[in-house]
Design a protein around this motif. Structure first.
Motif, PDB file in Angstrom:
ATOM      1  N   GLY A  80       0.811  -1.210   0.000  1.00 24.62           N
ATOM      2  CA  GLY A  80       0.000   0.000   0.000  1.00 24.62           C
ATOM      3  C   GLY A  80       0.842   1.256   0.000  1.00 24.62           C
ATOM      4  N   LEU A  81       1.962   1.237   0.733  1.00 24.94           N
ATOM      5  CA  LEU A  81       2.850   2.401   0.755  1.00 24.94           C
ATOM      6  C   LEU A  81       3.573   2.560  -0.579  1.00 24.94           C
ATOM      7  CD1 LEU A  81       4.334   2.132   4.362  1.00 24.94           C
ATOM      8  CD2 LEU A  81       2.508   3.617   3.527  1.00 24.94           C
ATOM      9  N   THR A 102      -1.071   7.316 -12.880  1.00 25.02           N
ATOM     10  CA  THR A 102      -0.406   6.046 -13.128  1.00 25.02           C
ATOM     11  C   THR A 102      -1.413   4.915 -13.321  1.00 25.02           C
ATOM     12  OG1 THR A 102       1.194   4.454 -12.265  1.00 25.02           O
ATOM     13  CG2 THR A 102      -0.213   5.551 -10.664  1.00 25.02           C
ATOM     14  N   THR A 103      -1.045   3.979 -14.174  1.00 25.29           N
ATOM     15  CA  THR A 103      -1.891   2.803 -14.411  1.00 25.29           C
ATOM     16  C   THR A 103      -1.306   1.565 -13.726  1.00 25.29           C
ATOM     17  OG1 THR A 103      -0.725   2.372 -16.498  1.00 25.29           O
ATOM     18  CG2 THR A 103      -2.754   3.692 -16.610  1.00 25.29           C
ATOM     19  N   ASP A 104      -0.371   1.790 -12.811  1.00 22.11           N
ATOM     20  CA  ASP A 104       0.237   0.690 -12.074  1.00 22.11           C
ATOM     21  C   ASP A 104      -0.838  -0.148 -11.396  1.00 22.11           C
ATOM     22  OD1 ASP A 104       1.382  -0.484  -9.422  1.00 22.11           O
ATOM     23  OD2 ASP A 104       3.156  -0.054 -10.626  1.00 22.11           O
ATOM     24  N   ARG A 105      -0.722  -1.457 -11.515  1.00 23.98           N
ATOM     25  CA  ARG A 105      -1.729  -2.379 -10.974  1.00 23.98           C
ATOM     26  C   ARG A 105      -1.914  -2.186  -9.464  1.00 23.98           C
ATOM     27  NH1 ARG A 105      -3.545  -7.891 -11.609  1.00 23.98           N
ATOM     28  NH2 ARG A 105      -3.761  -8.885  -9.564  1.00 23.98           N
ATOM     29  N   VAL A 106      -0.810  -2.097  -8.749  1.00 24.54           N
ATOM     30  CA  VAL A 106      -0.897  -1.977  -7.291  1.00 24.54           C
ATOM     31  C   VAL A 106      -1.453  -0.617  -6.890  1.00 24.54           C
ATOM     32  CG1 VAL A 106       0.405  -2.100  -5.139  1.00 24.54           C
ATOM     33  CG2 VAL A 106       1.003  -3.604  -7.036  1.00 24.54           C
ATOM     34  N   ALA A 122      -0.414  -9.834  -6.427  1.00 29.58           N
ATOM     35  CA  ALA A 122       0.064 -10.910  -7.299  1.00 29.58           C
ATOM     36  C   ALA A 122      -0.522 -10.772  -8.701  1.00 29.58           C
ATOM     37  CB  ALA A 122      -0.322 -12.259  -6.698  1.00 29.58           C
ATOM     38  N   PRO A 123       0.162 -11.326  -9.705  1.00 30.09           N
ATOM     39  CA  PRO A 123      -0.341 -11.276 -11.091  1.00 30.09           C
ATOM     40  C   PRO A 123      -1.468 -12.280 -11.320  1.00 30.09           C
ATOM     41  CG  PRO A 123       1.738 -12.456 -11.024  1.00 30.09           C
ATOM     42  CD  PRO A 123       1.508 -11.939  -9.631  1.00 30.09           C
TER      43      PRO A 123
END
Length: 371
Positions: free
Chosen positions: A24-25, A37-41, A87-88
């Motif tokens: 989360g951080l 951003t489109t980062d998954r996390v 996870a992916p």
């Protein structure tokens, strides 16, 4: 399956929460540097922090109180859900795990309530039902639409824990008052989803009234004049109440957040200003009960607490005045540093406590010989 009773046996339930916090951080860092951003996390930052981190910790603490093996399935599922978000794997896998974990966490609280039929536990049942509602609604809605549900879960859980811990210093009717106010908050959450313009104001008003009642009766108003742990906990709690009051007024006056700056204020006033400040206040009491590891008070605990509130103040003021520019980013990074500093400070307290306890027997040996 036997009931985990040692620190080593309970640690596997705690580790996924810690990993969810770190993820989360990381997500928060990506969002601060690039909100688009489109980062998954980064896209699951809120769920990671509330259900993956706080949800796992809260359900673990309640499972310890229940002392039944099946209860530990709740933190296990919530922790697994948090890990699955990183996870992916398909998001649906994580969503199903979180729904199942929230459902079991609610069942644990119902079982605890059936033992004593007390008002603080039924308040926690209401809180857990909001977490379950958020997890189910996330199958169809965006995280931003779930904000009142997630806030209600954290607020009612923390307030119930606070009243339970301070029972001896509160009026005999405190539990009933808490339950009545919690019911109002619960109704405000549902109204905020069905009728956002009016419902969010009702939700905000219910938070403000809850805060005023808590501040009126909380012993922290007196213990802030003490020293050591009582003063530290009192400062953390009163600061948390102040931030929750700010968020409540924000909803009451402004209704649904219409700008990124107002949304940022509401989210982080609740989850950082209130939620994490309360975690810091109660960590020396709750952590030993859960992990059976002594966490004695040391002044180093002030470092993450002060960083948290200074960073949040900079973040909120800079965001409202100048938008999400450099000062806002600086404040955000200070709050991230505060959350990273918390486990470091806790470990330092544990180590210092063990050193002190190891020295004491040696110091008593000469007295025994001379006697």
């Amino acid at each position: 399956m036997s009931v985990p009773t040692t620190a080593g046996a309970r640690l596997p339930f705690f580790l996924p929460a810690a990993l969810s916090l770190l993820a989360g951080l990381y997500a928060a860092t990506r969002l601060v540097l690039d909100e688009a951003t489109t980062d998954r996390v980064a896209g699951v930052h809120g769920i990671l922090m509330v259900l993956g981190f706080l949800g796992t910790l809260i359900s673990l603490e309640r499972s310890v109180a229940l002392r039944a093996a099946w209860g530990y399935a709740a933190p296990a599922l919530l922790g697994a859900g948090g890990l699955a978000l990183v996870a992916p794997s398909p998001r649906l896998v994580a969503q199903v795990l979180l729904v199942a974990g929230c459902a079991l966490a609610t069942a644990v609280l119902v079982a605890l309530w059936r033992r004593a039929h007390d008002d603080t536990t039924i308040t926690q049942v209401l809180a857990a039902s909001l977490a379950l509602g958020a997890a189910v609604l996330w199958l169809r809605l965006d995280v931003a639409d779930l904000l009142p549900w997630l806030v209600g879960f954290v607020v009612l859980t923390v307030c119930a824990e606070r009243v339970e811990l301070a029972r001896l210093t509160l009026p005999a009717t405190a539990g009933l008052w808490l339950l009545a106010l919690a019911t109002t908050v619960h109704a405000g959450v549902i109204a905020a989803t069905l009728w956002p313009r009016v419902g969010t104001r009702l939700f905000g008003a219910s938070l403000v009234v809850l805060v005023l009642w808590l501040v009126r009766h909380d012993v922290a108003r007196r213990t802030i004049r003490s020293r050591g742990l009582p003063r530290y906990a009192a400062v953390a709690m009163l600061a948390g109440y102040a931030w929750l009051g700010v968020a409540g007024l924000g909803w009451l006056i402004g209704g649904p957040p219409a700008s990124p700056e107002r949304y940022d204020l509401l989210v982080h006033s609740c989850f950082l200003g209130f939620g994490m400040s309360m975690v810091m206040a109660h960590a020396p009491v709750i952590l030993p009960a859960v992990l059976r590891v002594a966490l004695p008070y040391r002044p180093v605990l002030w470092i993450p607490l002060v960083l948290l509130h200074i960073g949040l103040l900079i973040r909120v003021v800079a965001g409202l005045v100048d938008g999400h520019a450099t000062p806002w980013q600086f404040g955000a990074f200070v709050t991230i540093a505060a959350l990273l500093a918390l486990p470091v400070a806790a470990i330092a307290c544990v180590v210092a406590g063990r050193r002190t306890s190891a020295v004491r027997p040696q110091a008593s040996e000469p007295a025994q010989v001379s006697a």
